[in-house]
Design a protein around this motif. Structure first.
Motif, PDB file in Angstrom:
ATOM      1  N   GLU A 119       0.791  -1.232   0.000  1.00 29.17           N
ATOM      2  CA  GLU A 119       0.000   0.000   0.000  1.00 29.17           C
ATOM      3  C   GLU A 119       0.825   1.285   0.000  1.00 29.17           C
ATOM      4  N   ILE A 120       2.129   1.185  -0.269  1.00 26.68           N
ATOM      5  CA  ILE A 120       2.971   2.381  -0.357  1.00 26.68           C
ATOM      6  C   ILE A 120       2.542   3.226  -1.561  1.00 26.68           C
ATOM      7  N   GLY A 121       2.365   2.586  -2.708  1.00 28.21           N
ATOM      8  CA  GLY A 121       1.945   3.302  -3.910  1.00 28.21           C
ATOM      9  C   GLY A 121       0.588   3.952  -3.729  1.00 28.21           C
ATOM     10  N   ALA A 122      -0.339   3.262  -3.093  1.00 24.13           N
ATOM     11  CA  ALA A 122      -1.670   3.830  -2.860  1.00 24.13           C
ATOM     12  C   ALA A 122      -1.591   5.044  -1.937  1.00 24.13           C
ATOM     13  N   ALA A 123      -0.756   4.968  -0.906  1.00 22.94           N
ATOM     14  CA  ALA A 123      -0.592   6.115  -0.002  1.00 22.94           C
ATOM     15  C   ALA A 123      -0.025   7.312  -0.767  1.00 22.94           C
ATOM     16  N   LEU A 124       0.968   7.062  -1.621  1.00 24.16           N
ATOM     17  CA  LEU A 124       1.540   8.133  -2.437  1.00 24.16           C
ATOM     18  C   LEU A 124       0.495   8.752  -3.357  1.00 24.16           C
ATOM     19  N   LEU A 125      -0.217   7.893  -4.075  1.00 19.83           N
ATOM     20  CA  LEU A 125      -1.208   8.388  -5.026  1.00 19.83           C
ATOM     21  C   LEU A 125      -2.290   9.187  -4.314  1.00 19.83           C
ATOM     22  N   HIS A 126      -2.740   8.713  -3.164  1.00 22.24           N
ATOM     23  CA  HIS A 126      -3.768   9.420  -2.403  1.00 22.24           C
ATOM     24  C   HIS A 126      -3.278  10.806  -1.970  1.00 22.24           C
ATOM     25  N   ALA A 127      -2.051  10.881  -1.462  1.00 25.26           N
ATOM     26  CA  ALA A 127      -1.498  12.172  -1.017  1.00 25.26           C
ATOM     27  C   ALA A 127      -1.351  13.138  -2.189  1.00 25.26           C
ATOM     28  N   VAL A 128      -0.847  12.640  -3.307  1.00 28.07           N
ATOM     29  CA  VAL A 128      -0.666  13.485  -4.488  1.00 28.07           C
ATOM     30  C   VAL A 128      -2.013  13.986  -4.994  1.00 28.07           C
ATOM     31  N   LEU A 129      -2.973  13.077  -5.151  1.00 29.56           N
ATOM     32  CA  LEU A 129      -4.271  13.474  -5.692  1.00 29.56           C
ATOM     33  C   LEU A 129      -5.013  14.433  -4.769  1.00 29.56           C
ATOM     34  N   ALA A 130      -4.862  14.278  -3.457  1.00 33.69           N
ATOM     35  CA  ALA A 130      -5.505  15.207  -2.522  1.00 33.69           C
ATOM     36  C   ALA A 130      -4.965  16.618  -2.723  1.00 33.69           C
ATOM     37  N   ASP A 131      -3.659  16.747  -2.884  1.00 32.99           N
ATOM     38  CA  ASP A 131      -3.067  18.072  -3.091  1.00 32.99           C
ATOM     39  C   ASP A 131      -3.438  18.643  -4.457  1.00 32.99           C
ATOM     40  N   VAL A 132      -3.416  17.807  -5.483  1.00 36.04           N
ATOM     41  CA  VAL A 132      -3.774  18.272  -6.825  1.00 36.04           C
ATOM     42  C   VAL A 132      -5.219  18.772  -6.822  1.00 36.04           C
ATOM     43  N   GLU A 133      -6.107  18.013  -6.215  1.00 36.69           N
ATOM     44  CA  GLU A 133      -7.521  18.399  -6.165  1.00 36.69           C
ATOM     45  C   GLU A 133      -7.694  19.719  -5.416  1.00 36.69           C
ATOM     46  N   ALA A 134      -6.941  19.908  -4.345  1.00 36.66           N
ATOM     47  CA  ALA A 134      -7.049  21.148  -3.570  1.00 36.66           C
ATOM     48  C   ALA A 134      -6.525  22.358  -4.351  1.00 36.66           C
ATOM     49  N   GLU A 135      -5.470  22.166  -5.118  1.00 32.33           N
ATOM     50  CA  GLU A 135      -4.848  23.274  -5.832  1.00 32.33           C
ATOM     51  C   GLU A 135      -5.392  23.492  -7.238  1.00 32.33           C
ATOM     52  N   HIS A 136      -5.835  22.411  -7.887  1.00 29.84           N
ATOM     53  CA  HIS A 136      -6.291  22.476  -9.285  1.00 29.84           C
ATOM     54  C   HIS A 136      -7.530  21.597  -9.470  1.00 29.84           C
ATOM     55  N   PRO A 137      -8.646  21.972  -8.864  1.00 32.27           N
ATOM     56  CA  PRO A 137      -9.815  21.083  -8.864  1.00 32.27           C
ATOM     57  C   PRO A 137     -10.387  20.768 -10.241  1.00 32.27           C
TER      58      PRO A 137
END
Length: 144
Positions: A85-103
């Protein structure tokens, strides 16, 4: 095993992320250093580090804005930590920030063939024809 992933804010974490990428892309996959590191590493990319439950640096990723939207790049997980689940944790963190900055931005990446099922499980879809980058076959994948 529970992993955490977060945006890099200090040089020690950035060095750890670069070390992970070097081990995965250069040592394991034979990608030349000149293709693995680019100008975006030190300019406009946002970097992420994932740590295993014991705190060991285990994965890295980055994203950046392009003329086509937001591109996710350089996702790498050390061999000893894959399928934890390392990749999933990374993807989740990245997508959360992308969504917040560039919805409203299109979110895309170039996935190696063996990573396609992972990205499909997380809502990405293949687009276009297969292509080769650094002697590795990829597909462009778009979120949504």
């Amino acid at each position: 095993m529970s992993a955490i992933a977060y945006r890099v804010t200090d040089l020690r974490d950035l060095d750890a992320a670069f070390t992970i990428r070097e081990k995965v892309f250069q040592e394991e996959q034979g990608v030349p250093a000149s293709k693995e590191h680019d100008v975006h590493d030190r300019t406009d990319a946002r970097h992420y580090l994932a740590r295993a439950a014991d705190g060991t640096p285990a994965g890295a990723a980055r994203w950046r804005e392009t003329e086509n939207g937001v591109k996710l790049e350089r996702f790498a997980v050390l061999a000893d930590f894959r399928n934890q689940e390392i990749g999933a944790a990374l993807l989740h963190a990245v997508l959360a920030d992308v969504e917040a900055e560039h919805p409203d931005a299109e979110v895309y990446l170039n996935a190696q063939l063996r990573a396609i099922p992972f990205y499909e499980r997380h809502g990405f879809k293949k687009e276009g024809e297969m292509f080769e980058e650094a002697n590795i076959q990829h597909y462009k994948m778009v979120l949504g």
